[in-house]
Design a protein around this motif. Structure first.
Motif, PDB file in Angstrom:
ATOM      1  N   GLY A   1       4.636   2.357  -9.273  1.00 40.49           N
ATOM      2  CA  GLY A   1       5.711   3.343  -9.225  1.00 40.49           C
ATOM      3  C   GLY A   1       5.226   4.765  -9.011  1.00 40.49           C
ATOM      4  O   GLY A   1       6.028   5.677  -8.834  1.00 40.49           O
ATOM      5  N   ALA A   2       3.916   4.979  -9.038  1.00 39.94           N
ATOM      6  CA  ALA A   2       3.396   6.328  -8.789  1.00 39.94           C
ATOM      7  C   ALA A   2       3.452   6.638  -7.291  1.00 39.94           C
ATOM      8  O   ALA A   2       3.546   5.736  -6.457  1.00 39.94           O
ATOM      9  CB  ALA A   2       1.972   6.444  -9.306  1.00 39.94           C
ATOM     10  N   ASP A   3       3.393   7.930  -6.963  1.00 40.09           N
ATOM     11  CA  ASP A   3       3.417   8.338  -5.559  1.00 40.09           C
ATOM     12  C   ASP A   3       2.027   8.530  -4.989  1.00 40.09           C
ATOM     13  O   ASP A   3       1.831   8.549  -3.778  1.00 40.09           O
ATOM     14  CB  ASP A   3       4.187   9.659  -5.416  1.00 40.09           C
ATOM     15  N   LEU A   4       1.054   8.708  -5.872  1.00 37.13           N
ATOM     16  CA  LEU A   4      -0.300   8.977  -5.383  1.00 37.13           C
ATOM     17  C   LEU A   4      -1.321   8.514  -6.410  1.00 37.13           C
ATOM     18  O   LEU A   4      -1.172   8.773  -7.603  1.00 37.13           O
ATOM     19  CB  LEU A   4      -0.473  10.486  -5.131  1.00 37.13           C
ATOM     20  N   LEU A   5      -2.356   7.812  -5.898  1.00 38.11           N
ATOM     21  CA  LEU A   5      -3.503   7.467  -6.736  1.00 38.11           C
ATOM     22  C   LEU A   5      -4.583   8.495  -6.461  1.00 38.11           C
ATOM     23  O   LEU A   5      -4.835   8.824  -5.304  1.00 38.11           O
ATOM     24  CB  LEU A   5      -4.066   6.094  -6.374  1.00 38.11           C
ATOM     25  N   VAL A   6      -5.225   8.969  -7.522  1.00 34.73           N
ATOM     26  CA  VAL A   6      -6.301   9.937  -7.351  1.00 34.73           C
ATOM     27  C   VAL A   6      -7.522   9.419  -8.092  1.00 34.73           C
ATOM     28  O   VAL A   6      -7.532   9.373  -9.323  1.00 34.73           O
ATOM     29  CB  VAL A   6      -5.889  11.314  -7.910  1.00 34.73           C
ATOM     30  N   THR A   7      -8.519   8.978  -7.358  1.00 38.59           N
ATOM     31  CA  THR A   7      -9.767   8.533  -7.986  1.00 38.59           C
ATOM     32  C   THR A   7     -10.824   8.388  -6.895  1.00 38.59           C
ATOM     33  O   THR A   7     -10.595   8.790  -5.760  1.00 38.59           O
ATOM     34  CB  THR A   7      -9.580   7.215  -8.778  1.00 38.59           C
TER      35      THR A   7
END
Lengths: 500, 461
Positions: free
Chosen positions: B373-379
């Motif tokens: 459900g998130a709009d962006l993964l940051v890793t």
């Protein structure tokens, strides 16, 4: 002696290993891993080697029992390809903390980890790898695996290869032993046939086995198990019912091939899918072994027909590269069989081999290379980085083919380079693979960047500045022209030398 | 305050961490003419080396004491000594950075004493080479801890102790590991634009910035902080530490030399950069140069242009504590919301300030679980599998980034870096925008309705 020590001695004493056979009894006893020099060692450890061999089995959960580094620094780093399951690319590790180590909770954590994986992913099997720290604190992974297998009702395979026992190659072989002890022969297939083979030591890097498998399909030969490339657990477990086997990377899994022959009467040969003649020879050998084991004699004829067709197509495609590559000098800096079989195909189209590493080659390999190269001086065991750099920067080769380890030596020497080891981007196996390799060599050598990076900045040398002023004409010189042109500019290079 | 949830799983799934000795090695790589040495089995080094090379696309000097089974049982000091002597003989570096690993730390030897014995017995052979020890077992910490320990160890070992005459224009900067090569370069230029001189430790912009050495093969680092610079750190007017994990080295420097430090937990975002610029202004006694004011105005404009894309967006981040804080504050500062935050350790003080409801100490498996459900993964790059499965775009940050080029040349700090980050993220959102469809906008799309009341589907209206 601990069971692991017995295993290691057994592996070192491999009678089917050509290199081993050529040693005397005393040398053989020392084992095949040279003692490492602290501060001057390179290469992976036994655990690394075991994981390389087993991890491409695609539907298995691979669980690394270790503190973070063993898995955390190394997962998802090889280019084996899967045609289906992706579980093998998911990384599982017990990630032991200081507390786990101090409190001796390793075994408990491992058992719970197996349970978590079973519940969440329900894989057909779980492989558990021991490592330096978990071996040192005395975790008995064999016992934990046995208990977990009973409790959870799935195969849990211990792979006992802590890094400190030796080199990557030893780990390769110990992984083969783990398969022999715990996997192969545990499942009876219900579909055995006279054309079933195993391919051992093929990793399906960049999916390159898919360049070969259609050839076998055309011949009606079925790959019962390709170990480990794109394998499924059940394929491996039932591999003992194949009629014949081909051993692709002999230094990695020779013990597996020999013991499968002993136990289940599966004859094998060593071959390679790199190079055109090698691919043909491999197909021939497979057919021959199958016929010996009772397959219809007609298979041989079918194979020869296919070889003739495919070779003709491949040579024709390669011939197109001759005008572009004839006389180009290639430095092959990779070990093993790859050297001479690739060398042979390259020389067929007029490429000159100016050097090849024979570090991993057997005596027989070396003989073959000697015959091909006609000059022994071009063979070297290994070359220190500095020498290699000098050789390349003095323009003694037009391209180096090697693994990632020496990549930057070539690039910093501003020499074209092509990856032919595990991290490579392109499949090179089979007939089409060889054509692809030559195409990549062509692309690398003739890339226009070489001219740009090799020339010093205009302000580095005074006399040339006038010539270098921006012109309105477009620059269409090719690399050939540049190479020919460079000796004609002695002033330039002399000034450049002085300015350093 | 942010809740910090400890890890409860037994099987880590898709690790977020890289190991602590790798972090220490990275710090040593920021020193000129240096070579890090792992005290462990050859695999420890090989794995770290391959990962560093995949990230930086550079030859990385890194060696091993090659512990084998016998040495593991009998003790590894001989291996350590032999390795140091071999490195000295073959490469004659100015600095050898010894990083211990889980293997030798589990066995447990007194490395500090062993090392000083080696230095004493071999004083003549080892003259001209500093040897620094960082205790970095893999079973503890990650890059952050390893990096900070190595910097602390270098200051303790090399920096001249005691109060010294201060150079009015000299400042010492201790950057966290999460600053890129471009960040360090930009930091230096910014400091210099105030007429100040910056000594940066470690300085990856000198050693791993992707340059081609002139005409020879160099087996050590070529570029970075010099050992002499480290020796003379005590003559700086002021020390600036960046990231909470750099507090400890800054404290040690202050204790040993009296150089006061200012800590910036992040240099990303308008407010933090304002503070930084004001500090430089105060130290130098000169107002901010026109160029910097211009950059600030550009950032203001980027905030105006960019905020449309951030408002209400849900961001899932997995990163080491200081980078998590740096990015989470950036995103919330743009109007986005942190839907999931995962980090490598629960012990860092900065975690309490992360603008998220909770921070899970864990791995990328946890991130994947929270991120639906998130709009962006940051890793880092290893998040690519989760991004694929969840069909959420991935913004690659931190280490390792092995499937994109140029990560080290991305600017993430000060006015200009913040501006670039805004554009990067806004562009990812724009690239993954879905065109509206009648179905996606139908006001009844999520309502339970009796079957017969649903009108026949029309394709046109």
């Amino acid at each position: 002696m601990s069971p692991l020590t017995v295993k290691i001695n057994d592996v070192f004493n491999e009678p089917a290993c050509e290199k081993n056979r050529s040693k005397d009894a005393k040398a053989r006893q020392k084992g095949c891993s040279k003692p490492l020099t602290p501060g001057a060692a390179a290469g992976g450890c036994a655990f690394d080697g075991a994981k390389i061999v087993l991890q491409p089995i695609t539907d298995v959960a691979h669980l690394i029992h270790a503190p973070l580094a063993c898995e955390g620094n190394s997962w998802d780093n090889r280019g084996a390809a899967s045609s289906g399951p992706t579980l093998w690319r998911t990384s599982f590790t017990t990630d032991l903390t200081e507390l786990d180590v101090v409190m001796g909770q390793g075994e408990r954590k491992l058992f719970k980890a197996i349970r978590e994986i079973k519940e969440k992913h329900a894989p057909p099997a779980i492989f558990v790898y021991s490592t330096c720290v978990t071996a040192l604190i005395g975790d008995d992974i064999e016992a934990v695996c046995k208990r977990a297998a009973e409790k959870f009702g799935l195969p849990v395979v211990p792979v006992n290869t802590p890094g400190f026992v030796g080199s990557k190659n030893l780990g390769n072989k110990l992984a083969g032993e783990a398969l022999l002890d715990h996997v192969i022969g545990t499942v009876e297939p219900d579909d055995i046939g006279p054309f079933d083979i195993n391919i051992l030591g093929e990793f399906n890097l960049s999916g390159e086995f898919w360049l070969v498998k259609p050839l076998l399909d055309r011949l009606g030969i079925r790959v019962r198990a390709c170990i480990p490339g794109d394998a499924r657990y059940l394929d491996v477990a039932s591999a003992h019912r194949a009629r014949a086997a081909m051993m692709v990377c002999s230094t990695a899994l020779i013990n597996l091939a020999r013991k499968m022959e002993e136990r289940w009467d599966i004859p094998f040969f060593e071959g390679s899918f790199y190079g055109i003649t090698d691919t043909s020879e491999a197909l021939r050998q497979i057919a021959k072994l199958l016929v010996n084991k009772g397959a219809d004699l007609e298979l041989i004829e079918r194979t020869e027909t296919l070889i003739a067709e495919e070779e003709a197509i491949a040579w024709e495609k390669l011939e197109a590269y001759r005008p572009r590559l004839e006389g180009k000098r290639v430095l092959l800096n990779t070990g093993g069989v790859k050297s001479w079989s690739v060398a042979h195909a390259l020389m067929e189209i007029g490429v000159e081999i100016v050097g090849t590493s024979v570090k991993k080659s057997t005596v027989e390999d070396k003989e073959r290379i000697k015959q091909i190269l006609k000059d022994e001086n071009h063979m070297f065991e290994s070359m220190p980085a500095r020498e290699l750099y000098d050789m390349l920067s003095e323009d003694k080769a037009d391209i180096m083919l090697s693994g990632g380890r020496t990549q930057f030596i070539a690039l910093k020497a501003k020499t074209p380079w092509l990856d032919i080891n595990q991290e490579r981007q392109h499949p090179y196996a089979g007939y089409e693979g060889m054509v692809e390799l030559v195409r990549q060599i062509d692309l690398a050598i003739h890339n226009p960047i070489w001219r740009q990076v090799r020339e010093p900045a205009p302000w580095e040398y005074q006399p040339a500045i006038e010539k270098e002023l921006p012109s309105t004409k477009s620059d269409t010189e090719t690399v050939h022209d540049f190479k020919k042109a460079s000796p004609q500019e002695p002033t330039v290079s002399a000034t450049f030398e002085e300015s350093r | 305050m942010t809740r910090i949830l400890p890890q409860t799983k037994s099987a880590a799934v898709n690790p977020l961490k890289s190991s602590q000795p790798l972090g220490a090695a990275l710090a040593f790589l920021g020193v000129n003419d240096a070579i890090p040495l792992f005290h462990g089995s050859q695999g420890c080094t090989s794995f770290a080396l391959v990962l560093l090379v995949r990230h930086f696309k550079e030859a990385v000097p890194l060696q091993t004491t090659a512990m084998d089974e016998v040495a593991t049982i009998l003790g590894g000091m001989d291996h350590l000594e032999e390795a140091i002597l071999n490195l000295k003989a073959r490469t004659n570096p100015e600095l050898i950075g010894v990083c211990t690993t889980a293997l030798v730390e589990t066995r447990g030897e007194d490395f500090a004493r062993g090392l000083s014995n080696i230095k004493m017995m071999r004083a003549k052979e080892l003259a001209g080479t500093e040897i620094v020890l960082a205790n970095t077992p893999d079973f503890d910490g990650a890059i952050e801890e390893g990096w900070a320990k190595a910097v602390t160890a270098m200051i303790q070992r090399i920096t001249l102790r005691g109060e010294q005459a201060r150079q009015r224009k000299k400042i010492a900067i201790l950057p966290g590991w999460n600053l890129t090569v471009a960040d360090i370069e930009h930091l230096r230029e910014t400091v210099e634009s105030f007429g100040l001189k910056a000594v940066i430790l470690p300085d990856l912009s000198g050693s791993l910035d992707g340059t081609v050495p002139d005409d020879r093969w160099v087996p050590t680092t070529y570029g970075g902080t010099t050992v002499k610079d480290i020796h003379e750190l005590g003559t700086a007017m002021q020390c600036i530490a960046i990231g909470e994990h750099m507090r400890r080295p800054a404290e040690v420097l202050e204790r040993l030399t009296g150089v006061p430090y200012a800590l910036f937990q992040s240099l990303t975002g308008l407010k933090d950069t304002d503070r930084f610029v004001s500090l430089l202004s105060a130290i130098s006694g000169t107002p901010a140069p026109a160029k910097i004011r211009r950059r600030r105005a550009q950032l203001q404009d980027a905030l105006l242009d960019g905020h449309f894309h951030f408002g209400g967006k849900k961001i899932a981040i997995a990163a080491e504590p200081d980078q998590l804080y740096q990015l989470a504050t950036f995103f919330t500062g743009m109007g986005a919301e942190i839907a999931a935050a995962v980090s490598t350790t629960g012990t860092s003080k900065i975690l309490e300030k992360v603008p998220a409801e909770q921070v899970q100490v864990g791995d990328l498996g946890d991130l994947e679980g929270f991120a639906a459900g998130a709009d962006l993964l940051v890793t880092h790059s290893h998040g690519r599998q989760a991004a694929e499965r969840l069909r959420i775009p991935l913004m690659r940050v931190g280490f390792p980034i092995f499937d994109r080029l140029g990560s080290q040349h991305k600017l993430t700090i000060l006015y200009q870096g913040t501006r670039d980050l805004i554009f990067d993220v806004a562009n990812i959102f724009q690239a993954s925008q879905h065109a509206p469809t009648p179905g996606s906008l139908d006001p009844f799309r999520n309502r339970e309705m009796p079957d017969d009341s649903r009108p026949p589907t029309f394709s046109r209206h």
